[in-house]
Write a protein that holds these residues in place. Structure first.
Motif, PDB file in Angstrom:
ATOM      1  N   TYR B 145       0.858  -1.180   0.000  1.00 38.06           N
ATOM      2  CA  TYR B 145       0.000   0.000   0.000  1.00 38.06           C
ATOM      3  C   TYR B 145       0.890   1.224   0.000  1.00 38.06           C
ATOM      4  CZ  TYR B 145      -4.172  -2.755   0.911  1.00 38.06           C
ATOM      5  OH  TYR B 145      -5.208  -3.635   0.800  1.00 38.06           O
ATOM      6  N   GLY B 146       0.565   2.181  -0.848  1.00 40.35           N
ATOM      7  CA  GLY B 146       1.351   3.400  -0.926  1.00 40.35           C
ATOM      8  C   GLY B 146       1.006   4.348   0.210  1.00 40.35           C
ATOM      9  N   PRO B 147       1.606   5.549   0.228  1.00 35.33           N
ATOM     10  CA  PRO B 147       1.389   6.531   1.300  1.00 35.33           C
ATOM     11  C   PRO B 147      -0.088   6.913   1.449  1.00 35.33           C
ATOM     12  CG  PRO B 147       2.680   7.459  -0.528  1.00 35.33           C
ATOM     13  CD  PRO B 147       2.597   5.996  -0.752  1.00 35.33           C
ATOM     14  N   ASN B 148      -0.843   6.930   0.375  1.00 37.88           N
ATOM     15  CA  ASN B 148      -2.252   7.296   0.473  1.00 37.88           C
ATOM     16  C   ASN B 148      -3.159   6.073   0.453  1.00 37.88           C
ATOM     17  OD1 ASN B 148      -1.470  10.016   0.435  1.00 37.88           O
ATOM     18  ND2 ASN B 148      -1.329   9.909  -1.822  1.00 37.88           N
ATOM     19  N   ASN B 149      -2.580   4.970   0.923  1.00 41.39           N
ATOM     20  CA  ASN B 149      -3.330   3.720   1.001  1.00 41.39           C
ATOM     21  C   ASN B 149      -3.765   3.176  -0.370  1.00 41.39           C
ATOM     22  OD1 ASN B 149      -3.765   1.928   2.988  1.00 41.39           O
ATOM     23  ND2 ASN B 149      -5.865   2.579   3.438  1.00 41.39           N
ATOM     24  N   GLU B 150      -3.042   3.617  -1.424  1.00 43.16           N
ATOM     25  CA  GLU B 150      -3.393   3.087  -2.731  1.00 43.16           C
ATOM     26  C   GLU B 150      -2.534   1.855  -3.026  1.00 43.16           C
ATOM     27  OE1 GLU B 150      -1.571   5.605  -2.118  1.00 43.16           O
ATOM     28  OE2 GLU B 150      -0.142   6.109  -3.675  1.00 43.16           O
ATOM     29  N   GLU B 203       2.277   2.099 -10.045  1.00 45.20           N
ATOM     30  CA  GLU B 203       1.042   2.625  -9.447  1.00 45.20           C
ATOM     31  C   GLU B 203      -0.134   2.397 -10.389  1.00 45.20           C
ATOM     32  OE1 GLU B 203       2.145   6.664  -8.936  1.00 45.20           O
ATOM     33  OE2 GLU B 203       2.975   6.344  -6.937  1.00 45.20           O
TER      34      GLU B 203
END
Lengths: 286, 411
Positions: B145-150, B203
């Protein structure tokens, strides 16, 4: 009973069997399975009745004309297709084509062997067998004598050839289970022959005045009950396996039945008379 | 009558019966548990269904197959198989260039094949169609999960890949780099910065499942060598199980008939031999469980042959005993000399077969080896049960003096 004296009859029976097998192989070839030749087996459960021609029609669309189509299963609703090595996408397309025609089609078995692998299996099996034969000859020579060793191996070869002829005549596909069956027959045959030879070895000392024919004939008679009982008990198990066993085990069981009959026959009618014949050349009275 | 001998004999017979019962039904005493033999034996794919694949590494121009690469490839495949969640997979090197994969009990053979058989090549392709990276350059790929929960896929590159990627991201900054798996584009992210640390993220994935799938595909595509499928066997579990069930039933019926035949023909010794035979089967199966051996069809062949030889050993002995009895010897003397005379035949026949089995084991592969193993175990155990166990029980029986009529011994 004169087992040795009538040897020409026994040799003739075996000869006819083996030669007809060889002729059949030369004329129409063995039905070599994919394990040795390479190729693909597709086994589908179509789920309803169908005609082989319908199956062939579908296969023709994929440029698969030279193939074997066989019905299988209790309700004859299954089809077994044997063909060349296929690519992943070909297999998927063929399956989809079947699904399109018969929606309930399920793939229940798929086997694919590269021709190289098949060849390797065959060669490895042959090399292993030759070396095993040498090992057996050495042991039998040490415990008995060279002539016993060679004739025992000839009997084994005889049994393997009989089973092979049988498969050739009936056009049963020769696959990996067949190798297992041949190995089993070889093990059985050598065991059977050794027991008869053990009796001859013993009687050679006990009956040193008797003729070789007499010694061998009485040795065979003395071990006959044992030969029959052992073959019978083994055959009981395998015959039931043949009748009741699953589809995959049937050809295998059949090869064993033929092989065990041949193994019992050859110990009595081939190996021992051959040994007498050879032994007599030693004394210059053949 | 001799109670001591009767007692000994009864104890042995009870023990064999108890062992037989436990091996069929299992046993549970408090914490301690013995599973039925049937559950302890691994069955080969030919007997229980599943997928078998043999892969071979290809030598391409400028690409040699090394031991290291093969070990890497095994790991990659292990990873692919783990994604499938197979209970007891076998992933093993076979020879120098081959990998054998066995997935017992796998139901969805199509899916298993497509994942293992994925001989995909992974390529990162720049906008000018030049290949930036290949699967060989990727060390690892994970869904994160990325920094923005993506959801995204993080890539770790090896040192070579790191340099190449740094160069490429500098060259194609702001442009798209397409990720191909075979001829299919699985992602085409825009290069937003020059990446020099040997790590990258992909992404723009709809959810974490898709990210996981992509990561898996990339890992799968990161095979250090090209593998081609040389052999596939996919047996549907229903076919395998059906075949096994029927064959097991047939085997049981066959065995019962043999036991009956032995009693009918050899009377008391036949009965004793039957107990020895049952003990033989229990010991062989237990050795199988102990060795964690996998039973295949050729293995069954070896077993049948060794059962035949076990019966044969008893038959040889009893025939000899009968002969001695007919020659007017006493029961005890007949048993002693019968065994002595039978011993040589049994030994020579079994050693000869054992030599063949040994050669087949060392030189054979796969099915031939399975046959050799079951046969060798069977021969050794059958010699033990026939010569030691049968003899001991017969002697107890004779010494017990409960059955002295030689007719009971088949004479």
């Amino acid at each position: 009973m004169d087992f040795v004296g009538r040897r020409k009859v026994w040799f003739l029976i075996s000869g006819i069997l083996i030669i007809s097998g060889i002729i059949s192989i030369l004329l129409t070839g063995m039905n070599v399975g994919i394990d040795f030749k390479g190729g693909t087996i597709l086994h589908y459960d179509i789920g309803e009745n169908f005609d082989n021609s319908q199956v062939r029609h579908i296969l023709n669309q994929f440029d698969l004309k030279d193939n074997e189509v066989k019905k299988a299963g209790e309700d004859k609703q299954e089809v077994i297709i044997r063909t060349r090595v296929l690519s992943q996408s070909e297999k998927a397309e063929i399956f989809n084509a079947f699904k399109a025609k018969w929606p309930n089609t399920q793939s229940i078995r798929m086997e694919e062997v590269d021709p190289i692998i098949g060849g390797e299996l065959r060669n490895a099996a042959l090399v292993a067998l030759v070396i095993a034969a040498i090992g057996m000859i050495i042991y039998i020579t040490l415990r008995f004598e060279f002539k016993f060793a060679v004739t025992a191996i000839i009997a084994v070869l005889h049994d393997a050839l009989v089973v092979l002829s049988f498969f050739a005549l009936l056009k049963i596909p020769v696959n990996a289970p067949f190798v297992a069956a041949i190995l089993t027959v070889i093990g059985y045959s050598i065991n059977d022959t050794i027991v008869v030879y053990d009796r001859i070895r013993e009687n050679l000392k006990l009956m040193h005045r008797a003729s070789l024919e007499n010694i061998v004939n009485s040795s065979i008679i003395q071990t006959l009950t044992r030969s029959i009982n052992t073959s019978l008990t083994t055959l009981i198990v395998i015959t039931i396996l043949y009748i009741l066993g699953g589809e995959t085990i049937k050809d295998f069981a059949l090869a064993l039945i033929v092989g065990i009959l041949a193994g019992t026959y050859s110990s009595i009618f081939i190996a021992s008379p051959l040994w007498v014949m050879w032994k007599k050349t030693e004394r210059g009275i053949l | 009558m001799n109670t001591k001998n009767i007692l000994k004999l009864l104890i042995i017979l009870t023990m064999i019966a108890a062992l037989g019962y436990v091996s069929i039904n299992g046993l549970k005493i408090g914490e301690y548990k013995v599973i039925p033999v049937k559950e302890g034996i691994n069955l080969g794919l030919d007997l229980q269904g599943g997928v078998y694949v043999l892969l071979e590494a290809q030598e391409n121009e400028g690409q040699t197959v090394t031991n290291e690469k093969m070990m890497g490839a095994v790991e990659v495949i292990r990873g692919r198989v783990d994604e499938l969640g197979v209970a007891e997979p076998i992933i093993a090197r076979q020879g120098e260039k081959r990998i054998r994969v066995e997935l017992p009990g796998v139901k969805d053979t199509e899916k298993a094949l497509s994942i293992i058989g994925q001989t995909a090549s992974l390529r990162f392709v720049g906008p000018d169609k030049s290949v930036v990276l290949t699967g060989n350059d990727v060390k690892d790929a994970r869904a994160i999960y990325g920094p923005n929960n993506e959801p995204m896929v993080s890539l770790k590159l090896n040192p070579e890949g790191k340099d190449k990627f740094a160069e490429a991201t500098e060259k194609f900054l702001g442009q798209r780099i397409a990720i191909y798996l075979d001829e299919r584009i699985i992602s085409a992210p825009v290069v937003e910065s020059v990446i020099t640390a040997g790590e990258a993220v992909i992404e723009g994935l709809p959810n974490i499942d898709k990210a996981g799938e992509l990561a898996m595909l990339i890992r799968a595509g990161a095979l250090p060598v090209d593998l081609t499928i040389k052999e596939i066997r996919a047996v549907g579990p229903s076919l395998g199980a059906d075949s096994l069930e029927r064959s097991l039933n047939a085997g049981q019926i066959g065995l019962i008939l043999v036991l009956l035949y032995m009693i009918a023909y050899y009377r008391l010794p036949g009965l004793i031999a039957n107990f020895a035979l049952i003990l033989y089967i229990i010991i062989v199966l237990m050795i199988f469980v102990g060795l964690r051996a996998t039973l295949t069809l050729p293995g069954v062949a070896g077993l049948i042959l060794s059962i035949g030889m076990a019966v044969d050993a008893n038959v040889i002995i009893f025939e000899r005993i009968k002969e001695e009895l007919k020659n007017g010897k006493t029961l005890r003397a007949s048993i002693d000399s019968g065994f002595a005379r039978a011993f040589r035949a049994i030994l020579d026949a079994n050693v000869t077969t054992l030599i063949a089995a040994g050669v087949l084991f060392y030189l054979g592969s796969g099915p031939i080896r399975g046959f050799a193993v079951t046969l060798s175990i069977g021969i050794l155990v059958s010699m033990f049960t026939a010569i030691v166990v049968t003899k001991y029980m017969l002697k107890l029986l004779v010494n017990a003096k409960i059955a002295t009529n030689i007719k009971l011994y088949g004479a």
